[in-house]
Write an enzyme that holds these catalytic residues in place. Sequence first.
Site, PDB file in Angstrom:
ATOM      1  CG  ASP A 176      26.041 -20.616 -33.922  1.00 20.78           C
ATOM      2  OD1 ASP A 176      26.475 -20.175 -32.839  1.00 20.78           O
ATOM      3  OD2 ASP A 176      26.582 -21.552 -34.534  1.00 20.78           O
ATOM      4  CG  ASP A 377      28.497 -20.302 -28.142  1.00 25.31           C
ATOM      5  OD1 ASP A 377      28.288 -19.774 -29.247  1.00 25.31           O
ATOM      6  OD2 ASP A 377      28.423 -21.526 -27.950  1.00 25.31           O
TER       7      ASP A 377
END
Length: 497
Positions: A176, A377
């Site tokens: 992440d 992201d």
Amino acid sequence: MPSTQFLLQQTMVMVLLLSLLTSIIISPASSATSPSLTPLSHPRFQQFNVKETISGTKLKPTTVPEHFDQHLENKTESEGKWKLKLFHRDKISSFNGSHHHRSRFNARMKRDEKRVAYITRRLSGGGAAGSHGGGRSYETEAFGSDVVSGMDQGSGEYFIRIGVGSPPRSQYVVIDSGSDIVWVQCQPCSECYRQSDPVFNPAESASYSGVSCSSAVCNRLENAGCHEGRCRYEVSYGDGSYTMGTLALETLTFGRTVIRNVAIGCGHKNQGMFVGAAGLLGLGGGYMSFVGQLGGQTGGAFSYCLVSRGTGSSGSLEFGREALPVGAAWVPLIHNPRAPSFYYVGLSGLGVGGIRVAISEDIFQLTDFGDGGVVMDTGTAVTRLPTSAYEAFRDAFLAQTTNLPRASGVSIFDACYNLYGFLSVRVPTVSFYFSGGPILTLPARNILIPVDDVGTFCFAFAASRTGLSIIGNIQQEGIQISVDVSNEFVGFGPNVC
């Protein structure tokens, strides 16, 4: 004299060759800080292989080795560099939950909505993401958000396999780029969600060491608890998800590379929608992320290739300065003090069919108050753009695809096509214009996403409810992306996955 049919055949061959050569085109402006690449003219159109993409929706789970050492991308690791295989969750049969593409698509969109809502919440409050200036405070909400956010908030898209503890226990973890914590579920587990591997038992690890209450790491946590001299955390949310456990130092193993004394969250009580992985490897830009903790060993650098949908290959995650490729187009990272975990880049515009869309550059600017801007992201699937920018962008794409049959909107998408029966179609190119000159032209498969397995495709972008833009993982797939945290640059290409 050649026949008309022969000329048409020759033309189609040339178009297909051109589409292969220009599926990813990065044209940087020459500068002292950006590697010089040979400028390429922007192609206006490229071929989109409908049949191949539909075939890719038929799930063929990857055979994933059980031991972390078998997940090395190659066996020639050099000092300061190691490379791991990276898998999309849909490729791992124990995580996908359904063999029907429409069901997987709907689940992915629900995760995506949660992820975007999570990012928006973190950026909406003045201190939600913590402040890393001067004394480098580390606030409870940021710590807790990162610990819980990984999969509960929809970021559980890409997995690697690592070893935790001594001797190392194989565990799946989510990567992440927007989180600043490394964490795994731990025994004794009074309340834990179901995961694929046995829950890690710190009592069986010779290298496990709980962080003391008086340590600098514990002191960075607001409202940190203390139990029998060990630093404890407890974070809860209104939606019922929470995590509780011990902050610890532990050894992590990546292939044959052993990293000691990594600060991790050891969760003894966790609740949420966690899809089966043991925890999360935070790759954000903050102090407590894996990259931040290992700045000296990796030079603050990593590179990743997200596996393309519908292919049998795996992606890769590589650490170390040697992972940074020669010939990439480099874009400066933009620092947002309100959100040091996230990687912001300067976007100046968007192009369709080789023509820049009439959108003000101000729409993509990060304000002095930390609002707006453009975040890269890995946890968000679909690229989000402010509504006015998205609508102009979408309309430009629709105007150049009037020859394609339209379909009704699906989920978050309002520009869809019925390509049932087509082998391939010609679509306009889509480009990101970055501040300073580099232009990234996306592969055709990163523009249209299949929403079922019978030929319905949608324009893989959506409107943002706020001024924030997010470049999602669908648009990143198949492109080598490098992050140089120390020198504050993000690189695109030159390699493809």
